[in-house]
Motif scaffolding. Structure first.
Motif, PDB file in Angstrom:
ATOM      1  N   VAL A   1      47.225 -11.141  47.424  1.00  0.00           N
ATOM      2  CA  VAL A   1      46.048 -11.103  48.312  1.00  0.00           C
ATOM      3  C   VAL A   1      46.254 -10.035  49.372  1.00  0.00           C
ATOM      4  O   VAL A   1      45.020  -9.725  50.056  1.00  0.00           O
ATOM      5  CB  VAL A   1      45.617 -12.527  48.882  1.00  0.00           C
ATOM      6  CG1 VAL A   1      46.903 -12.978  49.962  1.00  0.00           C
ATOM      7  CG2 VAL A   1      44.550 -12.695  49.438  1.00  0.00           C
ATOM      8  N   VAL A   2      47.310  -9.914  49.832  1.00  0.00           N
ATOM      9  CA  VAL A   2      47.642  -8.856  50.903  1.00  0.00           C
ATOM     10  C   VAL A   2      47.149  -7.504  50.472  1.00  0.00           C
ATOM     11  O   VAL A   2      46.343  -6.981  51.204  1.00  0.00           O
ATOM     12  CB  VAL A   2      49.012  -8.611  51.215  1.00  0.00           C
ATOM     13  CG1 VAL A   2      49.298  -7.695  52.424  1.00  0.00           C
ATOM     14  CG2 VAL A   2      49.618 -10.136  51.701  1.00  0.00           C
ATOM     15  N   PRO A   3      47.504  -6.994  49.483  1.00  0.00           N
ATOM     16  CA  PRO A   3      46.648  -5.623  49.092  1.00  0.00           C
ATOM     17  C   PRO A   3      45.359  -5.717  48.743  1.00  0.00           C
ATOM     18  O   PRO A   3      44.547  -4.781  48.789  1.00  0.00           O
ATOM     19  CB  PRO A   3      47.775  -5.158  47.821  1.00  0.00           C
ATOM     20  CG  PRO A   3      48.280  -6.269  47.119  1.00  0.00           C
ATOM     21  CD  PRO A   3      48.444  -7.247  48.464  1.00  0.00           C
ATOM     22  N   LEU A   4      44.685  -7.015  48.471  1.00  0.00           N
ATOM     23  CA  LEU A   4      43.552  -7.161  48.226  1.00  0.00           C
ATOM     24  C   LEU A   4      42.523  -6.806  49.414  1.00  0.00           C
ATOM     25  O   LEU A   4      41.580  -6.079  49.490  1.00  0.00           O
ATOM     26  CB  LEU A   4      43.165  -8.544  47.652  1.00  0.00           C
ATOM     27  CG  LEU A   4      41.702  -9.032  47.340  1.00  0.00           C
ATOM     28  CD1 LEU A   4      41.313  -8.119  46.157  1.00  0.00           C
ATOM     29  CD2 LEU A   4      41.509 -10.351  47.260  1.00  0.00           C
TER      30      LEU A   4
ATOM     31  N   GLY B   1      37.939   1.463  45.061  1.00  0.00           N
ATOM     32  CA  GLY B   1      38.229   0.309  45.927  1.00  0.00           C
ATOM     33  C   GLY B   1      37.962  -1.011  45.319  1.00  0.00           C
ATOM     34  O   GLY B   1      38.638  -1.974  45.145  1.00  0.00           O
ATOM     35  N   LEU B   2      36.575  -0.975  44.861  1.00  0.00           N
ATOM     36  CA  LEU B   2      36.006  -2.141  44.263  1.00  0.00           C
ATOM     37  C   LEU B   2      36.818  -2.565  43.015  1.00  0.00           C
ATOM     38  O   LEU B   2      36.918  -3.936  42.745  1.00  0.00           O
ATOM     39  CB  LEU B   2      34.556  -2.088  44.352  1.00  0.00           C
ATOM     40  CG  LEU B   2      33.523  -3.324  44.286  1.00  0.00           C
ATOM     41  CD1 LEU B   2      33.835  -4.040  45.693  1.00  0.00           C
ATOM     42  CD2 LEU B   2      32.128  -2.762  43.908  1.00  0.00           C
ATOM     43  N   THR B   3      36.995  -1.600  42.336  1.00  0.00           N
ATOM     44  CA  THR B   3      37.619  -1.734  41.069  1.00  0.00           C
ATOM     45  C   THR B   3      38.995  -2.123  41.119  1.00  0.00           C
ATOM     46  O   THR B   3      39.449  -3.399  40.384  1.00  0.00           O
ATOM     47  CB  THR B   3      37.626  -0.611  40.052  1.00  0.00           C
ATOM     48  OG1 THR B   3      36.280   0.212  39.844  1.00  0.00           O
ATOM     49  CG2 THR B   3      38.025  -0.849  38.702  1.00  0.00           C
ATOM     50  N   ALA B   4      39.756  -1.626  42.152  1.00  0.00           N
ATOM     51  CA  ALA B   4      40.925  -2.159  42.508  1.00  0.00           C
ATOM     52  C   ALA B   4      41.010  -3.747  42.864  1.00  0.00           C
ATOM     53  O   ALA B   4      41.928  -4.607  42.361  1.00  0.00           O
ATOM     54  CB  ALA B   4      41.576  -1.266  43.398  1.00  0.00           C
ATOM     55  N   MET B   5      40.042  -3.929  43.643  1.00  0.00           N
ATOM     56  CA  MET B   5      39.624  -5.451  44.003  1.00  0.00           C
ATOM     57  C   MET B   5      39.780  -6.494  42.817  1.00  0.00           C
ATOM     58  O   MET B   5      40.463  -7.611  43.058  1.00  0.00           O
ATOM     59  CB  MET B   5      38.851  -5.698  45.101  1.00  0.00           C
ATOM     60  CG  MET B   5      39.067  -5.088  46.477  1.00  0.00           C
ATOM     61  SD  MET B   5      37.538  -5.095  47.613  1.00  0.00           S
ATOM     62  CE  MET B   5      37.599  -6.838  47.726  1.00  0.00           C
TER      63      MET B   5
ATOM     64  N   PHE C   1      43.450   3.597  39.807  1.00  0.00           N
ATOM     65  CA  PHE C   1      42.491   3.665  40.674  1.00  0.00           C
ATOM     66  C   PHE C   1      43.203   4.071  42.076  1.00  0.00           C
ATOM     67  O   PHE C   1      42.258   4.117  42.909  1.00  0.00           O
ATOM     68  CB  PHE C   1      41.890   2.347  40.782  1.00  0.00           C
ATOM     69  CG  PHE C   1      41.053   2.023  39.419  1.00  0.00           C
ATOM     70  CD1 PHE C   1      39.787   2.497  39.331  1.00  0.00           C
ATOM     71  CD2 PHE C   1      41.808   1.405  38.283  1.00  0.00           C
ATOM     72  CE1 PHE C   1      38.996   2.480  37.990  1.00  0.00           C
ATOM     73  CE2 PHE C   1      41.178   1.297  37.099  1.00  0.00           C
ATOM     74  CZ  PHE C   1      39.849   1.671  36.913  1.00  0.00           C
ATOM     75  N   ASN C   2      44.308   3.963  41.946  1.00  0.00           N
ATOM     76  CA  ASN C   2      44.841   4.522  43.644  1.00  0.00           C
ATOM     77  C   ASN C   2      44.902   6.263  43.521  1.00  0.00           C
ATOM     78  O   ASN C   2      44.851   6.568  44.604  1.00  0.00           O
ATOM     79  CB  ASN C   2      46.636   4.081  43.813  1.00  0.00           C
ATOM     80  CG  ASN C   2      46.688   2.624  44.009  1.00  0.00           C
ATOM     81  OD1 ASN C   2      45.774   2.160  44.681  1.00  0.00           O
ATOM     82  ND2 ASN C   2      47.730   2.152  43.533  1.00  0.00           N
TER      83      ASN C   2
ATOM     84  N   TYR D   1      35.031  -0.238  52.572  1.00  0.00           N
ATOM     85  CA  TYR D   1      34.300  -0.206  53.849  1.00  0.00           C
ATOM     86  C   TYR D   1      34.092   1.112  54.305  1.00  0.00           C
ATOM     87  O   TYR D   1      33.251   1.764  54.623  1.00  0.00           O
ATOM     88  CB  TYR D   1      34.820  -1.326  54.851  1.00  0.00           C
ATOM     89  CG  TYR D   1      34.348  -0.615  56.391  1.00  0.00           C
ATOM     90  CD1 TYR D   1      33.050  -0.646  56.482  1.00  0.00           C
ATOM     91  CD2 TYR D   1      35.426   0.095  57.132  1.00  0.00           C
ATOM     92  CE1 TYR D   1      32.539  -0.398  57.981  1.00  0.00           C
ATOM     93  CE2 TYR D   1      34.847   0.307  58.468  1.00  0.00           C
ATOM     94  CZ  TYR D   1      33.501   0.456  58.687  1.00  0.00           C
ATOM     95  OH  TYR D   1      33.229   0.884  60.044  1.00  0.00           O
ATOM     96  N   TYR D   2      35.461   2.004  54.337  1.00  0.00           N
ATOM     97  CA  TYR D   2      35.311   3.253  54.682  1.00  0.00           C
ATOM     98  C   TYR D   2      34.379   4.277  53.678  1.00  0.00           C
ATOM     99  O   TYR D   2      33.911   5.026  54.111  1.00  0.00           O
ATOM    100  CB  TYR D   2      37.040   3.932  54.689  1.00  0.00           C
ATOM    101  CG  TYR D   2      37.121   5.157  55.213  1.00  0.00           C
ATOM    102  CD1 TYR D   2      36.966   5.416  56.780  1.00  0.00           C
ATOM    103  CD2 TYR D   2      37.145   6.205  54.445  1.00  0.00           C
ATOM    104  CE1 TYR D   2      37.018   6.592  57.245  1.00  0.00           C
ATOM    105  CE2 TYR D   2      37.543   7.591  55.062  1.00  0.00           C
ATOM    106  CZ  TYR D   2      37.162   7.672  56.456  1.00  0.00           C
ATOM    107  OH  TYR D   2      37.308   8.958  57.094  1.00  0.00           O
ATOM    108  N   GLY D   3      34.893   3.976  52.397  1.00  0.00           N
ATOM    109  CA  GLY D   3      33.952   4.783  51.603  1.00  0.00           C
ATOM    110  C   GLY D   3      32.480   4.461  51.598  1.00  0.00           C
ATOM    111  O   GLY D   3      31.467   5.623  51.281  1.00  0.00           O
TER     112      GLY D   3
END
Length: 467
Positions: free
Chosen positions: A447-450, A363-367, A391-392, A458-460
């Motif tokens: 920015v929405v998918p971000l 998730g962090l890499t996707a961001m 990363f999905n 957070y969940y991870g």
């Protein structure tokens, strides 16, 4: 799109499993379903820019395509959930075979509705056709996913699901190429017409009906899967499940909205200025990345007597992916892909094969990739968005398995709630479309998918914890 993985804590209802029987034939048939719904789902990413031009739609209006499609997941899953907590599992009552056939027939009817929708040139009719089509696919998901887990030895359930998920990703990978050719047609056509969708979707309808006939004629093993009827909503009392529902919502919403906007993103003059047909190849790479990433994830989380075997398998898949892209496209594209594949492997190694740790790192890499896509231009920005597919890859099965841990008799009820959360694919693209229209920038709307990936991080880190 993604399929359901099963945690080791989830009960496997295959008490009637016969070690003397071979289930390879039925498993092959069910695997075809995963391929088909992956293929059909990804065609939406081709429909969006095409129908946007046919009907001169704003971005938010075009995103109604995903709203109609993924909205069916919520409505049909909700109906299924309400029935299951009062009357018992409907699929368990009619049988997996009949459930699959019903889903295939409904999906075929939805495909056939594309013909009158195109004839009347009605966007509303197209949305209705998509809703019917997705209703059939939802029933397929409800029936096929648990059937894979019980179709054989319980110890091999995860391995069977990972295999079928890979074929689901194969469908999403080739759909943009085939769909782009069939729907967009020749590059530079003078008139863009709604009629372009007629033949492809009639072909899909015929294919689905043929598969339904094969299932009807094929004798599938009757494996007991009777669940205890749960008449209360006890699953809702578990924090990690409720937060997991939010994580599934965020993941599906983020993935779908990126795929839905990737072609329009690539068309921007400051990015590459490609036309729709050429941009569809990058969409194929986006979904192909999800397939490669799933193979990596399956290998990383598997048990090996020799740890070195894991390394060689991952290396072999990376080389195969590089050679395939080099063969189909060109050296520059293959090198870009190889760089992001190497990054994906590095993140997996840093995650040390721990599910929640790997999830928040992905998730962090996707961001980070989205920030690059937001702040840069040219090929770097485009490839940063394309690389999100890698990363999905492990997110859906990882979130799902973490969310149903320790739920016992409420596992089936929890599964219905998690499937309902796929409605994120209906809502988040619509939000991104509104942001694009209000800001006047498709690039800024990412920015929405971000925000979606921020919640997954957070969940991870914390949300997955069982209390």
């Amino acid at each position: 799109m993604a399929s359901i993985n099963v945690s080791k804590d989830a009960p496997q209802s295959n008490a009637d499993f016969d070690t003397g029987k071979s289930y390879s034939g039925p498993l092959f048939l069910v695997t075809m379903l995963f391929f088909m719904w992956g293929f059909i789902t990804c065609l939406n990413d081709i429909l969006i820019p095409h129908l946007q031009q046919v009907f001169t739609l704003q971005h938010w209006q075009a995103m109604l395509i995903q709203t109609a499609f993924f909205g069916a997941y919520f409505i049909i899953s909700l109906i299924y959930y309400l029935i299951s907590i009062t009357k018992g599992d409907p699929i368990g009552r009619i049988g997996y075979k009949n459930g699959i056939i019903i889903g295939l027939v409904i999906a075929a009817i939805g495909c056939l509705f594309f013909y009158p929708a195109a004839s009347f040139v009605s966007f509303g009719f197209f949305l209705f056709a998509l809703f019917v089509l997705a209703s059939g696919i939802t029933i397929l998901q409800i029936a096929a996913n648990p059937y894979v887990t019980i179709l054989g030895n319980p110890s091999g359930a995860s391995s069977r699901l990972n295999m079928t998920q890979a074929f689901n990703s194969l469908g999403t990978t080739i759909a943009p190429i085939i769909g782009g050719y069939l729907i967009f047609g020749t590059i530079g056509e003078v008139e863009i017409s709604a009629d372009a969708v007629k033949l492809p979707y009639i072909g899909l309808a015929v294919t689905l009906l043929v598969i339904a006939l094969i299932f009807k004629m094929f004798k599938l093993p009757q494996i007991g899967d009777q669940e205890v009827v749960v008449s209360d909503s006890g699953a809702l009392k578990h924090r990690h499940l409720l937060l997991g529902v939010g994580a599934i919502f965020a993941y599906v919403g983020g993935e779908v909205t990126v795929g839905s906007n990737l072609i329009n993103f690539a068309r921007l003059p400051e990015i590459t200025g490609l036309d729709e047909a050429e941009a569809s190849h990058y969409l194929a790479l986006f979904w192909g990345g999800a397939m490669v990433g799933r193979f990596f994830g399956a290998i990383a989380l598997a048990d090996f007597k020799k740890p070195s075997n894991r390394f060689w398998l991952i290396l072999g898949i990376a080389i195969l992916a590089f050679v395939s892209i080099l063969y189909v496209y060109e050296l520059q594209m293959a090198l870009y892909a190889l760089a992001f594949i190497a990054l994906n492997i590095l993140v997996i190694l840093v995650g040390r094969f721990i599910p929640n740790r790997t999830l928040w790192l992905f998730g962090l890499t996707a961001m980070a990739l989205l920030v690059v896509g937001l702040l840069t231009d040219g090929l770097l920005a485009l490839w940063a968005i394309v690389a999100l597919g890698l990363f999905n890859s492990i997110m859906f099965p990882t979130i799902f398995s973490l969310a149903i841990r320790g739920l016992g008799k409420y596992t089936g009820q929890a599964s219905s709630l998690l499937v309902m959360a796929i409605v994120g694919g209906a809502i988040v693209p619509l939000v991104q479309g509104l942001v694009a229209d209000i800001s006047g920038s498709v690039q800024l709307s990412f920015v929405v998918p971000l925000i979606c990936y921020l919640y997954i991080v957070y969940y991870g880190v914390n949300g997955y914890k069982v209390e």
